[in-house]
Design a protein around this motif. Structure first.
Motif, mmCIF file in Angstrom:
data_model
loop_
_atom_site.group_PDB
_atom_site.id
_atom_site.type_symbol
_atom_site.label_atom_id
_atom_site.label_comp_id
_atom_site.label_asym_id
_atom_site.label_seq_id
_atom_site.Cartn_x
_atom_site.Cartn_y
_atom_site.Cartn_z
ATOM 1 N N GLN A 39 47.237 27.841 -97.533
ATOM 2 C CA GLN A 39 46.740 28.313 -96.243
ATOM 3 C C GLN A 39 45.516 29.163 -96.460
ATOM 4 O O GLN A 39 45.595 30.237 -97.085
ATOM 5 C CB GLN A 39 47.810 29.088 -95.483
ATOM 6 C CG GLN A 39 47.389 29.433 -94.068
ATOM 7 C CD GLN A 39 48.549 29.886 -93.211
ATOM 8 O OE1 GLN A 39 49.591 30.308 -93.709
ATOM 9 N NE2 GLN A 39 48.386 29.804 -91.900
ATOM 10 N N PRO A 41 42.235 31.398 -94.855
ATOM 11 C CA PRO A 41 42.104 32.328 -93.725
ATOM 12 C C PRO A 41 41.757 31.594 -92.428
ATOM 13 O O PRO A 41 40.883 30.739 -92.416
ATOM 14 C CB PRO A 41 40.978 33.252 -94.164
ATOM 15 C CG PRO A 41 41.025 33.212 -95.653
ATOM 16 C CD PRO A 41 41.435 31.826 -96.010
ATOM 17 N N GLU A 42 42.502 31.889 -91.394
ATOM 18 C CA GLU A 42 42.263 31.358 -90.050
ATOM 19 C C GLU A 42 42.419 29.844 -89.980
ATOM 20 O O GLU A 42 41.882 29.193 -89.073
ATOM 21 C CB GLU A 42 40.878 31.771 -89.550
ATOM 22 C CG GLU A 42 40.691 33.281 -89.496
ATOM 23 C CD GLU A 42 39.326 33.686 -88.992
ATOM 24 O OE1 GLU A 42 38.481 32.807 -88.747
ATOM 25 O OE2 GLU A 42 39.091 34.897 -88.852
ATOM 26 N N LYS A 43 43.173 29.276 -90.906
ATOM 27 C CA LYS A 43 43.432 27.836 -90.882
ATOM 28 C C LYS A 43 44.929 27.569 -90.929
ATOM 29 O O LYS A 43 45.717 28.435 -91.329
ATOM 30 C CB LYS A 43 42.742 27.129 -92.062
ATOM 31 C CG LYS A 43 41.229 27.087 -91.947
ATOM 32 C CD LYS A 43 40.636 26.175 -92.994
ATOM 33 C CE LYS A 43 39.132 26.056 -92.823
ATOM 34 N NZ LYS A 43 38.532 25.137 -93.831
ATOM 35 N N GLU A 44 45.311 26.365 -90.543
ATOM 36 C CA GLU A 44 46.709 25.952 -90.584
ATOM 37 C C GLU A 44 47.153 25.756 -92.036
ATOM 38 O O GLU A 44 46.354 25.453 -92.922
ATOM 39 C CB GLU A 44 46.886 24.625 -89.840
ATOM 40 C CG GLU A 44 46.574 24.680 -88.368
ATOM 41 C CD GLU A 44 47.684 25.355 -87.595
ATOM 42 O OE1 GLU A 44 47.386 26.098 -86.653
ATOM 43 O OE2 GLU A 44 48.860 25.128 -87.936
ATOM 44 N N ARG A 45 48.447 25.936 -92.268
ATOM 45 C CA ARG A 45 49.002 25.654 -93.584
ATOM 46 C C ARG A 45 48.860 24.162 -93.866
ATOM 47 O O ARG A 45 49.127 23.326 -93.003
ATOM 48 C CB ARG A 45 50.457 26.087 -93.637
ATOM 49 C CG ARG A 45 51.036 26.076 -95.034
ATOM 50 C CD ARG A 45 52.403 26.731 -95.055
ATOM 51 N NE ARG A 45 52.309 28.166 -94.833
ATOM 52 C CZ ARG A 45 53.349 28.996 -94.849
ATOM 53 N NH1 ARG A 45 54.559 28.510 -95.067
ATOM 54 N NH2 ARG A 45 53.199 30.279 -94.642
#
Length: 122
Positions: A39, A41-45
């Motif tokens: 994951q 930063p600021e993104k989906e897993r």
């Protein structure tokens, strides 16, 4: 209770390599499937790779195919993620995961580790 402990993260320059380790405990893992997710930063897993404990089935996401390799050591009850030719976009927290079902381990595994940070500088 399944426990997963990751290690091996760190800071590396673009083009470099790291090997992540995930040591499992709390169960007999011969029936489990293991996976790595990440994951940023600021993104989906994001799913990275998965392997059945018997190593009969291995799967890598297209984004890492040819650069990352998942493997396991039965004796050490440890799963590895060898990461080569790292890119800045590989920067993320990397999580180890486990599940009894292959279908679930690549989407929404039941058990998770705490994660280890990988940072790739340009």
């Amino acid at each position: 209770q399944v426990q997963l402990a990751e290690s091996g993260g760190g800071l590396v320059q673009a083009g470099g390599s790291l090997r992540l380790s995930c040591t499992a405990s709390g169960r007999t893992f011969s029936s489990y499937a293991m996976a790595w997710f990440r994951q940023a930063p600021e993104k989906e897993r994001e799913f990275v790779a998965a392997i059945s404990w018997t190593a009969g089935t291995i799967y890598h996401a297209d984004s890492v195919k040819g650069r990352f390799t998942i493997s396991l050591d039965n004796a050490k009850i440890t799963v590895y993620l060898q990461m080569n030719n790292l890119k800045p976009e590989d920067t993320a927290v990397y999580y180890c995961a486990a599940d009894l079902m292959w279908r679930r381990v690549t989407r929404n595994p039941t058990y998770w580790g705490q994660g280890t940070q990988v940072t790739v500088s340009s």
